[in-house]
Design an enzyme around this catalytic site. Structure first.
Site, mmCIF file in Angstrom:
data_model
loop_
_atom_site.group_PDB
_atom_site.id
_atom_site.type_symbol
_atom_site.label_atom_id
_atom_site.label_comp_id
_atom_site.label_asym_id
_atom_site.label_seq_id
_atom_site.Cartn_x
_atom_site.Cartn_y
_atom_site.Cartn_z
ATOM 1 N N ARG A 56 41.047 51.566 32.259
ATOM 2 C CA ARG A 56 41.111 51.579 33.604
ATOM 3 C C ARG A 56 41.462 53.237 34.149
ATOM 4 O O ARG A 56 41.336 53.580 35.064
ATOM 5 C CB ARG A 56 42.161 50.834 34.331
ATOM 6 C CG ARG A 56 42.504 50.573 35.734
ATOM 7 C CD ARG A 56 43.392 49.571 35.966
ATOM 8 N NE ARG A 56 44.645 50.099 36.002
ATOM 9 C CZ ARG A 56 45.711 49.447 36.401
ATOM 10 N NH1 ARG A 56 45.426 48.088 37.013
ATOM 11 N NH2 ARG A 56 46.890 49.924 36.505
ATOM 12 N N ARG B 161 46.844 56.379 43.979
ATOM 13 C CA ARG B 161 45.880 56.719 42.809
ATOM 14 C C ARG B 161 44.692 57.202 43.797
ATOM 15 O O ARG B 161 44.782 56.882 45.025
ATOM 16 C CB ARG B 161 45.430 55.643 42.041
ATOM 17 C CG ARG B 161 46.784 55.118 40.874
ATOM 18 C CD ARG B 161 46.052 53.932 40.386
ATOM 19 N NE ARG B 161 47.226 53.304 39.719
ATOM 20 C CZ ARG B 161 47.498 51.994 39.465
ATOM 21 N NH1 ARG B 161 46.672 51.135 40.286
ATOM 22 N NH2 ARG B 161 48.642 51.584 38.801
ATOM 23 N N ASN C 30 44.098 35.249 31.140
ATOM 24 C CA ASN C 30 42.758 35.936 31.775
ATOM 25 C C ASN C 30 42.084 36.636 30.451
ATOM 26 O O ASN C 30 42.132 37.738 30.353
ATOM 27 C CB ASN C 30 43.259 36.950 32.763
ATOM 28 C CG ASN C 30 42.008 37.770 33.100
ATOM 29 O OD1 ASN C 30 40.915 37.249 33.008
ATOM 30 N ND2 ASN C 30 42.122 39.035 33.874
ATOM 31 N N ARG D 246 54.440 50.740 31.142
ATOM 32 C CA ARG D 246 53.864 49.543 31.371
ATOM 33 C C ARG D 246 53.865 48.524 30.380
ATOM 34 O O ARG D 246 54.047 47.425 30.327
ATOM 35 C CB ARG D 246 52.455 50.112 32.118
ATOM 36 C CG ARG D 246 52.718 50.304 33.538
ATOM 37 C CD ARG D 246 51.410 50.924 34.111
ATOM 38 N NE ARG D 246 51.865 51.533 35.436
ATOM 39 C CZ ARG D 246 51.513 51.292 36.543
ATOM 40 N NH1 ARG D 246 50.742 50.191 36.671
ATOM 41 N NH2 ARG D 246 52.151 51.918 37.719
ATOM 42 N N LYS E 135 45.193 40.898 37.677
ATOM 43 C CA LYS E 135 45.694 40.340 38.781
ATOM 44 C C LYS E 135 44.936 40.598 39.989
ATOM 45 O O LYS E 135 44.021 39.890 40.788
ATOM 46 C CB LYS E 135 47.006 40.687 39.188
ATOM 47 C CG LYS E 135 48.032 40.239 38.285
ATOM 48 C CD LYS E 135 49.626 40.658 38.604
ATOM 49 C CE LYS E 135 49.882 42.114 38.474
ATOM 50 N NZ LYS E 135 49.756 42.879 37.396
ATOM 51 N N SER E 136 44.484 42.087 40.225
ATOM 52 C CA SER E 136 43.635 42.531 41.383
ATOM 53 C C SER E 136 42.407 42.173 41.196
ATOM 54 O O SER E 136 41.629 41.958 42.040
ATOM 55 C CB SER E 136 43.789 43.857 41.644
ATOM 56 O OG SER E 136 44.668 44.539 40.654
ATOM 57 N N THR E 137 41.863 42.159 40.047
ATOM 58 C CA THR E 137 40.430 41.607 39.720
ATOM 59 C C THR E 137 40.171 40.408 40.237
ATOM 60 O O THR E 137 38.970 39.988 40.957
ATOM 61 C CB THR E 137 39.986 41.967 38.344
ATOM 62 O OG1 THR E 137 40.545 43.096 37.505
ATOM 63 C CG2 THR E 137 38.636 41.667 37.981
ATOM 64 N N GLY F 141 48.082 45.485 34.262
ATOM 65 C CA GLY F 141 46.519 45.328 33.475
ATOM 66 C C GLY F 141 46.096 44.062 33.101
ATOM 67 O O GLY F 141 44.954 44.058 32.460
ATOM 68 N N ALA F 142 46.933 43.048 33.398
ATOM 69 C CA ALA F 142 46.375 41.714 33.117
ATOM 70 C C ALA F 142 45.069 41.045 33.769
ATOM 71 O O ALA F 142 44.306 40.262 33.233
ATOM 72 C CB ALA F 142 47.638 40.756 33.203
#
Ligand code: ATP
Ligand SMILES: Nc1nc2c(ncn2[C@@H]2O[C@H](COP(=O)(O)O)[C@@H](O)[C@H]2O)c(=O)[nH]1
Length: 613
Positions: free
Chosen positions: A553, A434, A587, A564, A407-409, A404-405
């Site tokens: 999310r 998912r 971030n 998590r 990374k993928s964004t 949730g930090a």
């Protein structure tokens, strides 16, 4: 002068060895067997003869001798034998000197026997051409020596003055007993000289770090301080992997495998682990233990590194550069080289500055744990001789941080801006997909998707998740781990995650920057490998903000969300430890975080872009 053996033509190498074995003092020039007290006188006579020859030689040869007799093994011997040229040694001295001389002969004979070499180029590679007659060399040194790029470094003779007179040619004392060949050249911005001395009776070349003229400005670097030429040592004895000595061994299969690789086949019937360990206990040659190889004996002349050296004008550096360019091309094409020892793809290739053979880090360090020899050519090698080979492919990037930090964004933006530069290493997981996630589809599929559809890029990007995995069962994942197919794996939030070796290789084979998205356990495990990535941590501004992002999310159940968050606390603590990450990016503001991320990767991005030009 009592000549017991003076039939030079009939002195075979075997006989010479026999003489050494008896430990009898013997003139290295004419092979006369001498009594200890005769050495000084005999050597003086030999010197005189040499000088007489000098007077009857042409100008080129005279020049060679003008600065005094070369300080070969021969001249060193003279210096040791007589304390003063005016007086003969006393009887007590004689015994000492004789002892020393015998030691010298023994050491030299041992060395020769150890190397098991009749024709040994000074670069320590076996001269291909058998030497029939010393006279064939009077033109320009030795064919092998003059064309061998490896010979450029071994002599370690460095001239300090550029204006030092050129001795580009051969100094030959025909009729006499010694030949020496010298050739001066530029290499690695240094002026160097190749020298080889030949003592009759050996019927070949004697490898010699020949100190040149007595009063010249030549430095003899016998200790091998290679710092100037090759940078600081990168490995020490502490890095060597000790030989366990009880691993399974199968010499025949190993030999066959190596033979297969040498002959161009790449099939390995052993797993990398098996081959690594099987080879570790016996670092003897892949070019065959000279006698036992089923393949034709490999010399450095026909090894990969040598192929380029047909043109003698190519200096070593150019030859190596060309070689690296070739490797890069093949690397880009996808047909990667395999390490000759473990039969696996190189991850951190190391070369030895002694022989320039390349093996992977682990194989070198294991081999040196058993014997201090190159496993390919048996050249004496110490850990300090090993240097990392920059294949100049881009370094992989490990992106880590709490779930949730962001990374993928950040990754999606990066891959959108730098299309065709990054490739995502698609992990394996046992968690359920998912909504929208597909099996085995990573961001490195993006170019294919773009090519196959007319949808706008933005739509495609939103449809592609960087978090797509190979979704597998626990059983199959465990099986893969047991087979050694994973570079790392971890248990996260009740599920298994792991990075397979092939997922990285697939990306690297395309010469893209390989991105790995792993948790903190993954980081710790990758640090134990030789992947050598850039480690980046993406951190949230606070736990509260992280929780909000994860909830928003809408991908987690309450249970998995709590797991998590718990993992995130540990992650945030560990990321503060110095040395774990190359950079920690908070971030908070997405723009600012993205700019920081780009700035860390700019060098690697440039590499990929340059390679495409
Ligand atoms: N700087 C930011 N400001 C606000 N929201 C953000 C920011 N960065 C990311 N987000 C949002 O936070 C959520 C989590 O981001 P993302 O999925 O990229 O995290 P992640 O680190 O990849 O998580 P995981 O490891 O679970 O895959 C997303 O909904 C994303 O839109
Ligand atoms: N050690 C590894 N961690 C991985 C890998 N792939 C992903 N991850 C990490 O797991 C969590 C959860 O991911 P999610 O997709 O379920 O949200 C996250 O922190 C990832 O970084 C892997 O191969 N190895």
């Amino acid at each position: 002068m009592r000549r017991v053996h003076n039939d030079k033509a009939s002195v075979s190498p075997g006989k010479v060895k026999g003489l050494y074995d008896t430990q009898t003092p013997m003139c290295p020039i004419c092979h006369a067997v001498l009594r200890p007290g005769e050495l000084q006188e005999h050597m003086e006579q030999e010197m005189e003869r040499l000088m007489q020859l000098h007077n009857s030689q042409g100008p080129a040869q005279k020049e060679c001798l003008a600065a005094g007799p070369p300080k070969s093994l021969f001249s060193m011997h003279i210096k040791r034998e007589g304390s003063s040229s005016a007086s003969s040694p006393r009887p007590a001295d004689e015994a000492v000197h004789s002892d020393r001389y015998q030691t010298f002969l023994r050491v030299r004979a041992n060395r020769q026997t150890r190397l098991n070499v009749k024709e040994l180029c000074w670069c320590r590679c076996y001269a291909k051409q058998k030497v029939k007659s010393v006279h064939v060399w009077t033109d320009y040194g030795f064919p092998h020596v003059s064309s061998c790029p490896l010979s450029a470094r071994i002599g370690k003779l460095k001239r300090r003055k550029a204006e030092e007179d050129q001795r580009d040619g051969v100094c030959v004392v025909e009729n006499g007993s010694m030949l020496s060949a010298g050739r001066e050249f530029e290499w690695a911005e240094q002026r160097r000289i190749q020298m080889v001395s030949v003592l009759r009776g050996f019927r070949g070349l004697v490898s010699s770090t020949l100190k040149e003229h007595q009063d010249s400005d030549v430095d003899l670097d016998v200790d091998g301080d290679d710092t100037l030429e090759y940078g600081k040592a990168q490995y020490t004895e502490a890095d060597v992997i000790p030989c366990s000595g009880n691993e399974p061994r199968d010499a025949e299969e190993r030999q066959a495998l190596r033979g297969a690789v040498l002959n161009g086949e790449t099939v390995s019937r052993l797993s990398p682990e098996q081959t690594k360990s099987a080879n570790s206990e016996d670092p003897t040659t892949s070019n065959g233990d000279n006698n036992t190889s089923t393949t034709s004996p490999r010399t450095c002349k026909n090894s990969e590194l040598e192929v380029l050296s047909d043109d003698p004008s190519l200096n070593t550096l150019e030859a190596l550069k060309t070689r690296i360019r070739d490797l890069e091309k093949q690397f880009t094409r996808g047909d990667r080289f395999k390490c000759l020892i473990c039969m696996d793809s190189y991850t951190v290739p190391l070369t030895s500055i002694q022989c320039w053979h390349v093996h992977c880090e682990e194989c070198w360090l294991r081999t040196l744990g058993a014997k201090k020899l190159c496993p390919q050519c048996n050249t004496i090698t110490s850990p300090g001789d090993l240097r990392r080979v920059e294949m100049s492919g881009p370094r992989p990037v490990v992106l880590s941080g709490p779930s949730g930090a962001g990374k993928s964004t950040l990754l999606k933006r990066l891959m959108k801006e730098y299309e065709g530069v990054f490739g995502f290493s698609v992990s394996h997981t046992t968690r359920n997909p998912r909504p929208g996630e597909e099996d085995g589809k990573g961001l490195n599929c993006l170019p294919m998707l773009l090519g196959a559809t007319l949808l706008p890029v933005a739509d495609i990007l939103s449809s592609v998740s960087s978090e797509d995995y190979h979704f597998v069962t626990r059983e199959s994942m465990q099986e893969g781990i047991d087979k050694g197919e994973f570079i790392e794996n971890a248990e996260f939030s009740g599920n298994m995650y792991g990075t397979s070796k092939s997922s990285i290789e697939d990306v690297q084979a395309q010469n893209l920057i390989c991105i790995l998205d792993v948790d903190i356990q993954g980081v710790q495990n990758i640090k134990k490998t030789d992947l050598n990535p850039i480690y980046i941590s993406i951190q949230p501004p606070s736990m509260e903000i992280l929780e909000k992002r994860l909830r928003d999310r809408q991908t987690e159940t309450e249970d998995s969300l709590q797991k998590r968050l718990e993992a995130a606390r540990i992650d945030m603590e560990l990321s503060k430890e110095p040395g774990v990450f190359d950079i920690v990016i908070i971030n908070d503001d997405l723009e600012g975080a993205y700019e920081k991320l780009k700035s860390v990767l700019v060098e690697e991005i440039q590499k990929v872009q340059d390679a495409k030009k």
